[in-house]
Design a protein around this motif. Structure first.
Motif, PDB file in Angstrom:
ATOM      1  N   GLU A  40       0.813  -1.210   0.000  1.00 15.38           N
ATOM      2  CA  GLU A  40       0.000   0.000   0.000  1.00 15.38           C
ATOM      3  C   GLU A  40       0.852   1.268   0.000  1.00 15.38           C
ATOM      4  N   LYS A  41       2.079   1.165   0.498  1.00 12.69           N
ATOM      5  CA  LYS A  41       3.002   2.306   0.410  1.00 12.69           C
ATOM      6  C   LYS A  41       3.370   2.565  -1.049  1.00 12.69           C
ATOM      7  N   GLN A  42       3.590   1.498  -1.805  1.00 13.81           N
ATOM      8  CA  GLN A  42       3.871   1.652  -3.239  1.00 13.81           C
ATOM      9  C   GLN A  42       2.630   2.134  -3.983  1.00 13.81           C
ATOM     10  N   PHE A  43       1.474   1.609  -3.610  1.00 13.96           N
ATOM     11  CA  PHE A  43       0.229   2.025  -4.253  1.00 13.96           C
ATOM     12  C   PHE A  43      -0.026   3.514  -4.037  1.00 13.96           C
ATOM     13  N   GLN A  44       0.378   4.019  -2.874  1.00 16.70           N
ATOM     14  CA  GLN A  44       0.144   5.428  -2.568  1.00 16.70           C
ATOM     15  C   GLN A  44       0.854   6.324  -3.583  1.00 16.70           C
ATOM     16  N   GLN A  45       2.050   5.926  -3.994  1.00 20.17           N
ATOM     17  CA  GLN A  45       2.775   6.713  -4.996  1.00 20.17           C
ATOM     18  C   GLN A  45       2.000   6.761  -6.307  1.00 20.17           C
ATOM     19  N   GLN A  46       1.440   5.596  -6.728  1.00 19.31           N
ATOM     20  CA  GLN A  46       0.647   5.560  -7.950  1.00 19.31           C
ATOM     21  C   GLN A  46      -0.612   6.405  -7.801  1.00 19.31           C
ATOM     22  N   SER A  47      -1.254   6.283  -6.641  1.00 19.46           N
ATOM     23  CA  SER A  47      -2.485   7.014  -6.388  1.00 19.46           C
ATOM     24  C   SER A  47      -2.255   8.525  -6.434  1.00 19.46           C
ATOM     25  N   GLU A  48      -1.162   8.986  -5.828  1.00 21.67           N
ATOM     26  CA  GLU A  48      -0.907  10.420  -5.770  1.00 21.67           C
ATOM     27  C   GLU A  48      -0.485  10.955  -7.135  1.00 21.67           C
ATOM     28  N   GLN A  49       0.247  10.147  -7.900  1.00 25.06           N
ATOM     29  CA  GLN A  49       0.604  10.572  -9.259  1.00 25.06           C
ATOM     30  C   GLN A  49      -0.651  10.670 -10.127  1.00 25.06           C
ATOM     31  N   LYS A  50      -1.564   9.726  -9.941  1.00 26.17           N
ATOM     32  CA  LYS A  50      -2.831   9.754 -10.678  1.00 26.17           C
ATOM     33  C   LYS A  50      -3.631  11.008 -10.322  1.00 26.17           C
ATOM     34  N   LEU A  51      -3.694  11.340  -9.021  1.00 30.06           N
ATOM     35  CA  LEU A  51      -4.411  12.542  -8.595  1.00 30.06           C
ATOM     36  C   LEU A  51      -3.777  13.788  -9.184  1.00 30.06           C
ATOM     37  N   LEU A  52      -2.443  13.856  -9.138  1.00 32.09           N
ATOM     38  CA  LEU A  52      -1.735  15.011  -9.695  1.00 32.09           C
ATOM     39  C   LEU A  52      -2.037  15.152 -11.182  1.00 32.09           C
ATOM     40  N   ASN A  53      -2.014  14.034 -11.906  1.00 33.64           N
ATOM     41  CA  ASN A  53      -2.314  14.061 -13.343  1.00 33.64           C
ATOM     42  C   ASN A  53      -3.748  14.519 -13.602  1.00 33.64           C
ATOM     43  N   ASP A  54      -4.683  14.014 -12.788  1.00 38.31           N
ATOM     44  CA  ASP A  54      -6.099  14.341 -13.009  1.00 38.31           C
ATOM     45  C   ASP A  54      -6.398  15.806 -12.713  1.00 38.31           C
ATOM     46  N   VAL A  55      -5.808  16.340 -11.637  1.00 36.17           N
ATOM     47  CA  VAL A  55      -6.027  17.757 -11.323  1.00 36.17           C
ATOM     48  C   VAL A  55      -5.381  18.624 -12.402  1.00 36.17           C
ATOM     49  N   THR A  56      -4.193  18.234 -12.839  1.00 34.62           N
ATOM     50  CA  THR A  56      -3.525  18.969 -13.921  1.00 34.62           C
ATOM     51  C   THR A  56      -4.396  19.004 -15.169  1.00 34.62           C
ATOM     52  N   GLU A  57      -4.931  17.848 -15.544  1.00 30.12           N
ATOM     53  CA  GLU A  57      -5.798  17.760 -16.729  1.00 30.12           C
ATOM     54  C   GLU A  57      -7.034  18.637 -16.552  1.00 30.12           C
ATOM     55  N   TYR A  58      -7.631  18.578 -15.366  1.00 24.50           N
ATOM     56  CA  TYR A  58      -8.814  19.409 -15.103  1.00 24.50           C
ATOM     57  C   TYR A  58      -8.477  20.896 -15.255  1.00 24.50           C
TER      58      TYR A  58
END
Length: 442
Positions: free
Chosen positions: A281-299
């Protein structure tokens, strides 16, 4: 010297710089006088060349050079004092008939101005922040993989469903001959699995490459062929079995726990599960936060409306790079980079309005943490602060690496800002479901 500006519209302006002869004549005369002292011209002793000859030979070049220096300094000072936020660089307007002997020289520069806009960090539809969890199946699969990794290989005569099979793929016409060890779960279809089950050492199987693996890259590695050659490959290959093994799973005991996590760190199967879950889940958190950063950037890029001085930027791009571009090439380059430019402006405004700063201490601390994690991967769990300081100093002596770390810190601080101010909804999801939802069912 006099500088004036005419605003063409909200995004374009023309700056006019008037330079009087007295602004540069003293500097030009001094440089020419110094040239006269050192000029080496046949027929004249050094230091005795007539000034008229020096002016004739060097005067125009010195004049142009000094005027250009004045222009550059004056423009930079003007843009700073007027607090003009410009895109690209000022573009000089062509002057084919400039009289360099005139008492007043006038130059005009086109400016592309950064747009004014507002940023809304709270969209009506919330942006999803995925909280990716490791479910029981994933943990059980990981434990089984560990048991296999530390287990024993036992030679057998006949292929079974869980066998590890070593053999050679071959096709003489296509110059294919590669020895691999494979497992049946990698094949795409059940028909291939049925061909293998019951086969023995020495058996030669005929296989069709089309549809053999779900992923062409698996086929590429199995046959050891080029990336371009593997796509749509539809040939028959033979597979000669040379070795069949089954793997006896390692026992889940303290000896294995100590090998995995260090002596006494974990003492039960439940402890192993907790450790695997936490690490995953520590590794998943990195993926999750990168996904959030990408999605907010796109928005932000898609929903923050403003115009750009497109014509100016395309003209600037024609001469900004090492190679001069045609008008069509500049238009194409602008189309490729417009989205990135929009985000740079949005990011810059967010950084300015929210006073996001990166100090040298931030960069050094980030570098030390990064180094500490890397050292831990190689078993160095307790490096001294001096070791970390020394390695960080070497890393940060590379300006490119220091810049990259600074950008990472800015991204982290922007992510914290988004979590605080954006309309974000957290969604708990398993990793498999996350992959299906975000990337499609693969």
């Amino acid at each position: 010297m006099n500088i004036t500006r005419e605003n063409i519209d909200a995004l374009n302006a023309v700056v006019k710089v008037d330079i009087a002869k007295e602004d540069y004549s003293g500097k030009v005369d001094k440089i020419l006088s110094d040239y006269r002292k050192t000029a080496n011209i046949p027929g004249f002793r050094k230091g005795h060349v007539p000034m008229g000859m020096v002016k004739k030979q060097y005067g125009k070049a010195v004049l142009v050079d000094e005027v250009n220096k004045l222009l550059q300094d004056a423009l930079n000072k003007y843009l700073t004092e007027e607090k003009l936020d410009v895109l690209g660089n000022p573009l000089p307007k062509p002057q084919d008939n400039l009289d360099w002997d005139a008492d007043m020289l006038s130059f005009e520069f086109e400016l592309g101005l950064a747009p004014q806009f507002e940023i809304d960090l709270a969209p009506k539809d919330a942006i999803i922040h995925y909280n990716i969890t490791a479910d029981d199946k994933m943990i059980a699969d990981q434990i089984e993989n560990i048991q296999k990794q530390y287990g024993k290989l036992i030679a057998t005569d006949t292929v079974a469903k869980d066998s590890e099979i070593t053999g050679t793929f071959k096709n003489e016409a296509h110059d294919i001959e590669n020895t691999v060890t494979l497992t049946l779960d990698k094949f795409k279809g059940k028909a291939t699995e049925k061909q293998f089950i019951g086969a023995k050492v020495g058996d030669v199987l005929e296989l069709q490459t089309k549809g053999l693996y779900a992923d062409d890259h698996e086929l590429m590695h199995a046959l050891k062929i080029a990336h371009d050659a593997v796509h749509d490959l539809d040939i028959t290959v033979t597979f000669t079995i040379t070795e069949i093994n089954t793997r006896e799973l390692a026992a889940l005991n303290q000896e294995l726990f100590d090998k995995l996590f260090g002596e006494g760190e974990v003492t039960s199967v439940e402890g192993v599960k907790e450790k695997i879950k936490a690490d995953a889940e520590k590794q998943f958190q990195q993926q999750s936060e990168q996904k959030l950063l990408n999605d907010v950037t796109e928005y932000l890029v898609e929903n923050t409306a403003f115009d750009l001085p497109a014509a100016f930027l395309q003209k600037w791009m024609q001469t900004a790079g090492e190679k001069e571009l045609t008008e069509a090439e500049a238009q194409e380059e602008y189309a490729k980079s417009e989205k990135s430019l929009r985000y740079q402006l949005i990011e810059g405004k967010l950084i300015s309005e929210n006073n996001i700063q990166v100090s040298m201490d931030d960069i050094k601390e980030h570098a030390k943490n990064m180094i500490k994690m890397q050292m831990a991967q190689f078993g160095q769990l307790n490096p001294s602060d001096k070791e970390l300081e020394d390695i960080a100093a070497r890393v940060l002596s590379n300006q490119e690496e220091a810049r990259r770390i600074s950008e990472q810190i800015v991204s982290q601080k922007l992510l914290a800002l988004y979590k605080e101010k954006a309309n974000i909804k957290t969604k708990d999801i398993t990793y498999d479901d996350f992959v299906k939802e975000v990337y499609g069912d693969k």
